[in-house]
Design an enzyme around this catalytic site. Sequence first.
Site, PDB file in Angstrom:
ATOM      1  N   LYS A  83     -28.695   6.073 -45.643  1.00 52.89           N
ATOM      2  CA  LYS A  83     -28.463   6.464 -44.252  1.00 52.89           C
ATOM      3  C   LYS A  83     -27.580   7.703 -44.229  1.00 52.89           C
ATOM      4  O   LYS A  83     -26.497   7.733 -44.823  1.00 52.89           O
ATOM      5  CB  LYS A  83     -27.746   5.312 -43.537  1.00 52.89           C
ATOM      6  CG  LYS A  83     -28.452   4.823 -42.295  1.00 52.89           C
ATOM      7  CD  LYS A  83     -27.757   3.599 -41.771  1.00 52.89           C
ATOM      8  CE  LYS A  83     -28.201   3.296 -40.372  1.00 52.89           C
ATOM      9  NZ  LYS A  83     -27.498   2.134 -39.823  1.00 52.89           N
TER      10      LYS A  83
HETATM   11  O1  G3P Z   1     -26.785   0.321 -37.403  1.00 58.97           O
HETATM   12  C1  G3P Z   1     -26.860   1.311 -36.439  1.00 58.97           C
HETATM   13  C2  G3P Z   1     -26.804   0.854 -35.024  1.00 58.97           C
HETATM   14  O2  G3P Z   1     -27.782  -0.119 -34.787  1.00 58.97           O
HETATM   15  C3  G3P Z   1     -25.441   0.482 -34.529  1.00 58.97           C
HETATM   16  O3  G3P Z   1     -25.512  -0.040 -33.269  1.00 58.97           O
HETATM   17  O4  G3P Z   1     -24.393  -1.724 -31.887  1.00 58.97           O
HETATM   18  O5  G3P Z   1     -22.994  -0.119 -33.179  1.00 58.97           O
HETATM   19  O6  G3P Z   1     -24.316   0.666 -31.217  1.00 58.97           O
HETATM   20  P1  G3P Z   1     -24.230  -0.308 -32.332  1.00 58.97           P
END
Ligand code: G3P
Length: 214
Positions: A83
């Site tokens: 990533k």
């Molecule tokens: O892993 C990346 C993403 O899905 C993170 O989401 O919940 O931290 O906005 P969030």
Amino acid sequence: MEFYLDTANIDEIAAARKLGLIDGVTTNPTLLSREGGDWQAQAKKICDLVDGPVSLEVVGTTAKEMVAEAEELVNFGSNVVVKIPMIEEGLVATKELTARGIKTNVTLVFSAMQALLAAKAGATYVSPFVGRLDAIGQNGMEVVSQIRTIFDNYGFRTNILVASVRHAGHVLDSAALGADVITVPYSVIKQLAAHPLTDKGLASFLADWKKLTG
Ligand code: G3P
């Protein structure tokens, strides 16, 4: 559409695997930090447990640092996807890693323009963060729709991986728009199968059956 689990928690991965729904896992530094302990051991454990792709994120901010970290991360398992943050240096790193045959997931994507640049750099996946866009009054799914159109217009093979998912509506909209993958927190996975009328209907079937059979 493939379903990934957005977590670094082993119990959640095991439970979702049991449901047969999970095609891969995405992690990020925040998710791994929540688990505490030795992040490398945890990341390796996840790679061993999951049959599909596992996204592990770099924390360097120069292309040189990102490429060096990626070279370490890919040793955690043959299913590792690296990533990379959607910054200019990230695009340089993505291009370099793609040339080396390392799969990448360009993360922190908040516009279709950013997704276009990531695809041009050869990213395997781009991750638009729909929930965080919704939270600032923008429309996350609209960005996914634009990315789908752009990728189809030019035949980009980069997969759209919808991230920052907050509810079942995001899952349904992603499928309707033709997203390739969605990464879902375990709390949302639990919402997907549930419907109050299913519970009500089952309770009534079982009650009627009990009346018949005693
Ligand atoms: O892993 C990346 C993403 O899905 C993170 O989401 O919940 O931290 O906005 P969030």
